[in-house]
Design a protein around this motif. Structure first.
Motif, PDB file in Angstrom:
ATOM      1  N   LEU A  50      34.976 -26.467 -29.542  1.00 17.01           N
ATOM      2  CA  LEU A  50      35.357 -25.495 -29.983  1.00 17.01           C
ATOM      3  C   LEU A  50      35.249 -26.343 -31.291  1.00 17.01           C
ATOM      4  N   ASN A  53      35.089 -22.183 -35.827  1.00 15.90           N
ATOM      5  CA  ASN A  53      34.509 -20.533 -35.805  1.00 15.90           C
ATOM      6  C   ASN A  53      32.843 -20.497 -34.191  1.00 15.90           C
ATOM      7  N   LEU A  55      31.238 -22.664 -30.936  1.00 13.11           N
ATOM      8  CA  LEU A  55      31.844 -22.858 -29.374  1.00 13.11           C
ATOM      9  C   LEU A  55      30.206 -23.842 -28.774  1.00 13.11           C
ATOM     10  N   GLY A  73      33.422 -14.933 -23.906  1.00  9.88           N
ATOM     11  CA  GLY A  73      34.098 -14.147 -24.646  1.00  9.88           C
ATOM     12  C   GLY A  73      32.837 -12.755 -24.470  1.00  9.88           C
ATOM     13  N   ARG A  91      32.291 -17.660 -32.481  1.00  6.65           N
ATOM     14  CA  ARG A  91      33.720 -17.015 -31.944  1.00  6.65           C
ATOM     15  C   ARG A  91      34.098 -15.927 -32.869  1.00  6.65           C
TER      16      ARG A  91
END
Length: 91
Positions: A50, A53, A55, A73, A91
């Motif tokens: 991570l 924001n 991934l 997600g 994300r």
């Protein structure tokens, strides 16, 4: 750890990791994870990191095998052929 956090999961319909799943468990206190698993076909790898924001995911599929990646997600998936694969997701 390699099955849950990194997500390297065998496919019961294709024993010996001829086909496997990559379903990483992202979140909680961890910001990254990586696992390597020696299979009959070579080394399978699943890693994630991570960064803000984003991934970032790394998947290595051994020769003569396939893998289905289930993205955290949104739960969309993609089937991958042998090789090294990189993904960046919002994300």
């Amino acid at each position: 750890m390699y099955e849950r956090v990194a997500g390297l999961t065998p496919d019961p319909n294709h024993p010996g990791y001829k086909h496997f799943f990559v379903r990483p468990l992202v979140g909680g206190p961890l910001t990254s994870a990586r696992a390597e698993l020696e299979t009959n076909y070579g080394t399978a790898v699943s890693g994630w990191h991570l960064r803000g924001n984003k991934l970032e995911m790394e998947v290595v599929v051994p020769p003569n095998t396939t893998a289905t990646v289930v993205f955290p997600g949104d739960k969309t998936s993609q089937t991958l052929a042998a090789g090294s694969h990189q993904f960046t997701l919002n994300r």
